[in-house]
Write a protein that holds these residues in place. Structure first.
Motif, PDB file in Angstrom:
ATOM      1  N   ALA A   1       0.829  -1.209   0.000  1.00  0.00           N
ATOM      2  CA  ALA A   1       0.000   0.000   0.000  1.00  0.00           C
ATOM      3  C   ALA A   1       0.863   1.257   0.000  1.00  0.00           C
ATOM      4  N   LEU A   2       1.965   1.223   0.741  1.00  0.00           N
ATOM      5  CA  LEU A   2       2.885   2.356   0.753  1.00  0.00           C
ATOM      6  C   LEU A   2       3.481   2.587  -0.630  1.00  0.00           C
ATOM      7  N   LEU A   3       3.861   1.515  -1.312  1.00  0.00           N
ATOM      8  CA  LEU A   3       4.434   1.649  -2.655  1.00  0.00           C
ATOM      9  C   LEU A   3       3.425   2.256  -3.626  1.00  0.00           C
ATOM     10  N   VAL A   4       2.159   1.881  -3.497  1.00  0.00           N
ATOM     11  CA  VAL A   4       1.119   2.447  -4.368  1.00  0.00           C
ATOM     12  C   VAL A   4       1.001   3.945  -4.135  1.00  0.00           C
ATOM     13  N   THR A   5       0.946   4.352  -2.881  1.00  0.00           N
ATOM     14  CA  THR A   5       0.812   5.774  -2.555  1.00  0.00           C
ATOM     15  C   THR A   5       2.036   6.564  -3.010  1.00  0.00           C
ATOM     16  N   VAL A   6       3.226   6.023  -2.791  1.00  0.00           N
ATOM     17  CA  VAL A   6       4.449   6.711  -3.197  1.00  0.00           C
ATOM     18  C   VAL A   6       4.524   6.821  -4.715  1.00  0.00           C
ATOM     19  N   ARG A   7       4.133   5.768  -5.412  1.00  0.00           N
ATOM     20  CA  ARG A   7       4.177   5.808  -6.876  1.00  0.00           C
ATOM     21  C   ARG A   7       3.225   6.875  -7.425  1.00  0.00           C
ATOM     22  N   ILE A   8       2.029   6.934  -6.897  1.00  0.00           N
ATOM     23  CA  ILE A   8       1.069   7.955  -7.344  1.00  0.00           C
ATOM     24  C   ILE A   8       1.594   9.348  -7.025  1.00  0.00           C
ATOM     25  N   THR A   9       2.150   9.522  -5.838  1.00  0.00           N
ATOM     26  CA  THR A   9       2.635  10.838  -5.414  1.00  0.00           C
ATOM     27  C   THR A   9       3.750  11.341  -6.318  1.00  0.00           C
ATOM     28  N   PHE A  10       4.758  10.515  -6.550  1.00  0.00           N
ATOM     29  CA  PHE A  10       5.902  10.974  -7.341  1.00  0.00           C
ATOM     30  C   PHE A  10       5.554  11.102  -8.822  1.00  0.00           C
ATOM     31  N   THR A  11       4.695  10.239  -9.324  1.00  0.00           N
ATOM     32  CA  THR A  11       4.265  10.388 -10.721  1.00  0.00           C
ATOM     33  C   THR A  11       3.510  11.696 -10.909  1.00  0.00           C
ATOM     34  N   ALA A  12       2.606  11.992  -9.976  1.00  0.00           N
ATOM     35  CA  ALA A  12       1.854  13.247 -10.054  1.00  0.00           C
ATOM     36  C   ALA A  12       2.775  14.446  -9.913  1.00  0.00           C
ATOM     37  N   LEU A  13       3.770  14.354  -9.031  1.00  0.00           N
ATOM     38  CA  LEU A  13       4.693  15.467  -8.829  1.00  0.00           C
ATOM     39  C   LEU A  13       5.529  15.721 -10.085  1.00  0.00           C
ATOM     40  N   ILE A  14       6.012  14.658 -10.714  1.00  0.00           N
ATOM     41  CA  ILE A  14       6.806  14.818 -11.937  1.00  0.00           C
ATOM     42  C   ILE A  14       5.964  15.447 -13.044  1.00  0.00           C
ATOM     43  N   LEU A  15       4.731  14.976 -13.205  1.00  0.00           N
ATOM     44  CA  LEU A  15       3.845  15.547 -14.218  1.00  0.00           C
ATOM     45  C   LEU A  15       3.527  17.013 -13.900  1.00  0.00           C
ATOM     46  N   ALA A  16       3.355  17.321 -12.607  1.00  0.00           N
ATOM     47  CA  ALA A  16       3.072  18.706 -12.218  1.00  0.00           C
ATOM     48  C   ALA A  16       4.271  19.608 -12.490  1.00  0.00           C
ATOM     49  N   LEU A  17       5.480  19.085 -12.271  1.00  0.00           N
ATOM     50  CA  LEU A  17       6.683  19.866 -12.568  1.00  0.00           C
ATOM     51  C   LEU A  17       6.782  20.173 -14.061  1.00  0.00           C
ATOM     52  N   ILE A  18       6.573  19.153 -14.873  1.00  0.00           N
ATOM     53  CA  ILE A  18       6.667  19.348 -16.325  1.00  0.00           C
ATOM     54  C   ILE A  18       5.574  20.303 -16.805  1.00  0.00           C
ATOM     55  N   GLY A  19       4.334  20.036 -16.398  1.00  0.00           N
ATOM     56  CA  GLY A  19       3.223  20.865 -16.849  1.00  0.00           C
ATOM     57  C   GLY A  19       3.270  22.274 -16.295  1.00  0.00           C
ATOM     58  N   GLY A  20       3.632  22.416 -15.007  1.00  0.00           N
ATOM     59  CA  GLY A  20       3.671  23.739 -14.394  1.00  0.00           C
ATOM     60  C   GLY A  20       4.735  24.632 -14.995  1.00  0.00           C
ATOM     61  N   VAL A  21       5.930  24.080 -15.187  1.00  0.00           N
ATOM     62  CA  VAL A  21       7.018  24.875 -15.763  1.00  0.00           C
ATOM     63  C   VAL A  21       6.710  25.230 -17.220  1.00  0.00           C
ATOM     64  N   ALA A  22       6.224  24.251 -17.992  1.00  0.00           N
ATOM     65  CA  ALA A  22       5.927  24.510 -19.404  1.00  0.00           C
ATOM     66  C   ALA A  22       4.839  25.570 -19.559  1.00  0.00           C
ATOM     67  N   LEU A  23       3.767  25.455 -18.772  1.00  0.00           N
ATOM     68  CA  LEU A  23       2.683  26.428 -18.882  1.00  0.00           C
ATOM     69  C   LEU A  23       3.124  27.800 -18.392  1.00  0.00           C
ATOM     70  N   ALA A  24       3.961  27.849 -17.361  1.00  0.00           N
ATOM     71  CA  ALA A  24       4.447  29.137 -16.860  1.00  0.00           C
ATOM     72  C   ALA A  24       5.273  29.848 -17.932  1.00  0.00           C
ATOM     73  N   ILE A  25       6.099  29.107 -18.635  1.00  0.00           N
ATOM     74  CA  ILE A  25       6.896  29.711 -19.709  1.00  0.00           C
ATOM     75  C   ILE A  25       5.989  30.252 -20.808  1.00  0.00           C
ATOM     76  N   VAL A  26       4.935  29.504 -21.127  1.00  0.00           N
ATOM     77  CA  VAL A  26       3.991  29.969 -22.145  1.00  0.00           C
ATOM     78  C   VAL A  26       3.265  31.222 -21.682  1.00  0.00           C
ATOM     79  N   LEU A  27       2.864  31.255 -20.421  1.00  0.00           N
ATOM     80  CA  LEU A  27       2.086  32.389 -19.913  1.00  0.00           C
ATOM     81  C   LEU A  27       2.871  33.692 -19.924  1.00  0.00           C
ATOM     82  N   VAL A  28       4.158  33.625 -19.589  1.00  0.00           N
ATOM     83  CA  VAL A  28       4.931  34.864 -19.501  1.00  0.00           C
ATOM     84  C   VAL A  28       5.351  35.385 -20.871  1.00  0.00           C
ATOM     85  N   GLN A  29       5.141  34.604 -21.916  1.00  0.00           N
ATOM     86  CA  GLN A  29       5.515  35.070 -23.247  1.00  0.00           C
ATOM     87  C   GLN A  29       4.537  36.096 -23.799  1.00  0.00           C
ATOM     88  N   SER A  30       3.307  36.052 -23.299  1.00  0.00           N
ATOM     89  CA  SER A  30       2.288  36.972 -23.810  1.00  0.00           C
ATOM     90  C   SER A  30       1.288  37.281 -22.700  1.00  0.00           C
TER      91      SER A  30
END
Length: 290
Positions: free
Chosen positions: A85-114
């Protein structure tokens, strides 16, 4: 204490200039390093002793509040159930965090361009942030192909906004004089972004990373409470509910300790990454000279 020392060869010809000396960063004494470990560990030990004494002196039943020994025993005996159960929770947490890092940084760069792009897209990010995740979870469970995907999306949505918000703030916080200097030398928009804005936004990004890491874990647990899951793919949130329904309070505390330890580990990891990235140049990670 900060010391100024000669740089060696070439220092005679450069006497009296800034290049003739090197600034040695102040060092932390060994005693202070030991205290940084001993003090928190000592307080934790005192808290466990106080917990044990409270139960012993007041004869508190195990089904109301287990002793530290009961929790440790449950953690040992039920490890075969809690570890997956711990492995399931950790896997979901880190996968979501990695996706949030990629999406958050990419969208922030797009937003500041215009400015127009920011006005058009940023309100949607705010709407997702202010909507309670516990209200979104049942809907995601309906439209998602499986429960694990729904939990991943919930965790991603919660971790995404702090990273996006901090990254946008960092990209906008660049010194205007430096922007004018880049314009003076004819730097392109992408050169200004890569060599000026992104390095200036790094401290803000690291702050968002520390916040997003903890929120990703919280969202994964809350989403599992709301969406529900059981069986082989269940996380620690389900084990908490299962222990509550069965009145297995020692196992409930053991699962809670695992969740707490995971949160502390995530915070420590993100703080270490932040310190390694900023320790040589940013005031937030550098030791004061006086």
């Amino acid at each position: 204490m900060t010391q100024a020392v000669e740089t060696g060869p070439g220092s005679i010809g450069e006497a009296g200039t800034d290049s003739a000396v090197a600034i040695v960063a102040p060092r932390t004494s060994n005693g202070e390093k030991v205290l940084r470990v001993v003090v928190p560990a000592g307080m934790l030990v005192l808290a466990v002793i106080a917990w044990h004494l409270f139960i012993t002196l007041n004869n508190v039943p195990r089904y109301i509040l287990p002793s530290p020994a009961d929790v440790a025993g449950s953690l040992w005996n039920d490890w075969g159930t809690l570890a997956p159960a711990l492995l399931v929770t950790v896997r979901i947490t880190f996968t979501a965090l990695i996706l949030a890092l990629i999406g958050g940084v990419a969208l922030a760069i797009v937003l500041v361009q215009s400015k127009w792009i920011e006005l058009a897209l940023f309100p949607f990010a705010v709407i997702l942030q202010v909507t309670p995740i516990i209200a979104i979870a049942p809907l995601l469970l309906i439209y998602s192909p499986d429960t694990q995907t729904a939990l991943l999306i919930c965790s991603f949505l919660v971790a995404f906004f702090p990273i996006l918000s901090n990254m946008v703030a960092g990209l906008k916080s660049v010194d205007h004089n430096l922007l004018n200097l880049f314009d003076l030398y004819g730097a392109s928009r992408w050169q200004t972004l890569i060599y000026l804005k992104i390095p200036a936004a790094l401290p803000y990004f690291m702050a968002g990373l520390r916040i997003g890491g903890g929120l990703a874990l919280i969202a994964a647990v809350v989403a599992e409470f709301a969406a529900g899951s059981a069986g082989q793919g269940s996380g620690l949130a389900f084990r908490l509910l299962e222990s509550q329904y069965r009145l297995n309070i020692p196992r409930l505390f053991a699962a809670l300790i695992l969740l707490t330890g995971t949160g502390v580990a995530i915070f420590g990891l993100t703080s270490l990454v932040s310190w390694l990235s900023l320790r040589h140049w940013h005031e937030s990670a550098m030791r004061r000279e006086n």
